[in-house]
Design an enzyme around this catalytic site. Structure first.
Site, short mmCIF file in Angstrom:
data_model
loop_
_atom_site.label_atom_id
_atom_site.label_comp_id
_atom_site.label_asym_id
_atom_site.label_seq_id
_atom_site.Cartn_x
_atom_site.Cartn_y
_atom_site.Cartn_z
N ASP A 168 8.91 -65.96 -76.27
CA ASP A 168 9.17 -66.52 -75.19
C ASP A 168 8.01 -65.62 -73.36
O ASP A 168 7.95 -64.45 -73.69
CB ASP A 168 10.31 -66.53 -74.49
CG ASP A 168 11.20 -64.46 -73.80
OD1 ASP A 168 10.96 -64.40 -75.19
OD2 ASP A 168 11.47 -65.21 -73.55
N GLU B 249 13.62 -63.20 -74.48
CA GLU B 249 13.93 -62.04 -73.63
C GLU B 249 13.43 -61.74 -72.27
O GLU B 249 14.80 -61.05 -71.95
CB GLU B 249 12.90 -61.01 -74.31
CG GLU B 249 12.81 -59.32 -73.58
CD GLU B 249 12.55 -59.30 -72.44
OE1 GLU B 249 12.23 -58.06 -72.06
OE2 GLU B 249 11.67 -59.69 -72.09
#
Length: 373
Positions: free
Chosen positions: A73, A130
């Site tokens: 991400d 994250e």
């Protein structure tokens, strides 16, 4: 063997703003399966922090288990890019794209490094969350590993730790992070009749003034001093002639390994209570401080960096938090990756040369881990 540039471009071409799911994981799985990895993908969690997709890829062999952890991400790209943040273009020796250094480039480099040998037990612990709340990311992966009886012996997190040159910094720890909310109740009323009301603002100001005098510590051998920052003050009073019913503030504390998050919440609560016994203090610990004492793992990574680049890295604990805070509970963990100068910025980019050199370093780490047993 995997070409790290080609894989990095394929990953960068996928819009994977946190939480990442779907096609970006397809790209990585397609690269790992042919080189012997067993890929376990799962989606977990409900709104607002989910659903989140995660991947655990393991290739079993002899010797110790070396894990690599990372995230697919990315933060939103923002406006003002020279081209598309998903174009994965190479211009003047630089590969551009959101996530180039944080941290699709490092994931591509490690996958490419793993493709150079089929020896040893190697895994990739990859999350799609994250950069977001991290509620259903690496912690869910750790639970998944526990359910399968998988526990790495050592782990590298591919965060962009380098500053001026590739390999100049390894992170061997991180400070912890806690957010704290303070709410001071009052009684609303007309400003001309203060005796009929109770203004909470002076008490909140007094609380914050005392907090500003607090020195949590002076730092220690591996950590800089802990710090408390006031990040928000809110009253929400639209009228100039009304004493408000409540006032609130938010704090963010970054703390070293002489503290715990819960103890800091309790300390702020006690401080606030001295000014107003009705003050409400709540907190959320994002992560505790951790330290991997310099030893076999940091030496392993340092030796590989020096062999490839000639650079002797500094061992550091500076910067924000990372998912290493969760993985440190499993095994020794250090962070090492690309130069961080453009992470989260417009026109994020990695030097193509650094992408290949990082692959060489990770490959050397894998070989050394097998040899040292």
């Amino acid at each position: 063997m995997i070409d790290p540039l080609a894989l990095a471009q394929a990953l960068l071409a996928e819009d994977s703003v946190t939480p990442a799911r779907g096609r970006v994981f397809d790209v990585l799985e397609a690269a790992l399966t042919p080189i012997g990895f067993d890929v376990d993908r799962f989606t977990i969690g409900e709104a607002p922090d989910g659903p989140v997709e995660n991947m655990l890829a393991v290739r079993t062999g002899s010797g110790p288990h070396l894990a690599f952890a990372g995230h697919l991400d990315v933060v939103p790209p923002g406006e003002g890019w020279q081209g598309s943040p998903w174009s994965a273009e190479v211009r003047d020796g630089l590969l551009y794209g959101r996530g180039a250094v944080d941290m699709k480039g490092a994931i591509a480099a490690f996958a490419a490094a793993a493709s150079r040998t089929d020896a040893g037990t190697v895994s990739l612990i990859i999350t799609g969350d994250e950069e977001g709340p991290a509620t259903f990311g690496t912690r869910a992966l750790i639970d998944r590993m526990a359910s399968r009886g998988i526990r790495p012996d050592q782990c590298i997190v591919g965060e962009p730790t380098s500053t001026a040159a590739l390999g100049d910094t390894i992170k061997i720890g991180r400070r912890g992070s806690v957010n704290i909310w303070i709410s001071v109740p009052g009684r609303q009323g007309h400003v001309a009749y203060p005796h009929l009301a109770d203004n909470p603002i002076p008490r909140l100001v007094a609380i914050l003034a005392e907090i500003e005098t607090v020195a949590l510590d002076q730092g220690n051998a591996w950590f800089q001093p802990s710090n408390i920052e006031v990040t928000d003050i809110a009253v929400g009073n639209p009228a100039h002639n009304v004493i408000p019913a409540a006032a609130s503030a938010r704090l963010s504390i970054r703390f070293n390994d002489t503290h715990s998050g819960d103890a800091l919440i309790a300390r702020i609560a006690a401080l606030a209570a001295r000014h107003d016994s009705a003050a409400i203090v709540t907190g959320r610990v994002s992560g505790e401080a951790f330290l991997t004492t310099p030893g076999p793992l940091s030496t392993l990574v340092s030796d590989a960096i020096t062999a490839v680049t000639g650079v002797v890295p500094d061992l550091s604990t500076t910067g924000g938090t990372s998912d290493a805070r969760f993985l440190a509970k499993l095994c020794p963990v250090v962070e090492f990756g690309l130069i961080n100068a453009t992470m989260h910025k417009v026109d994020e980019a990695v030097a193509v040369e650094d992408l290949y050199r990082l692959t060489d370093i990770y490959a050397d780490v894998i070989v050394r881990a097998i040899e040292r047993g």
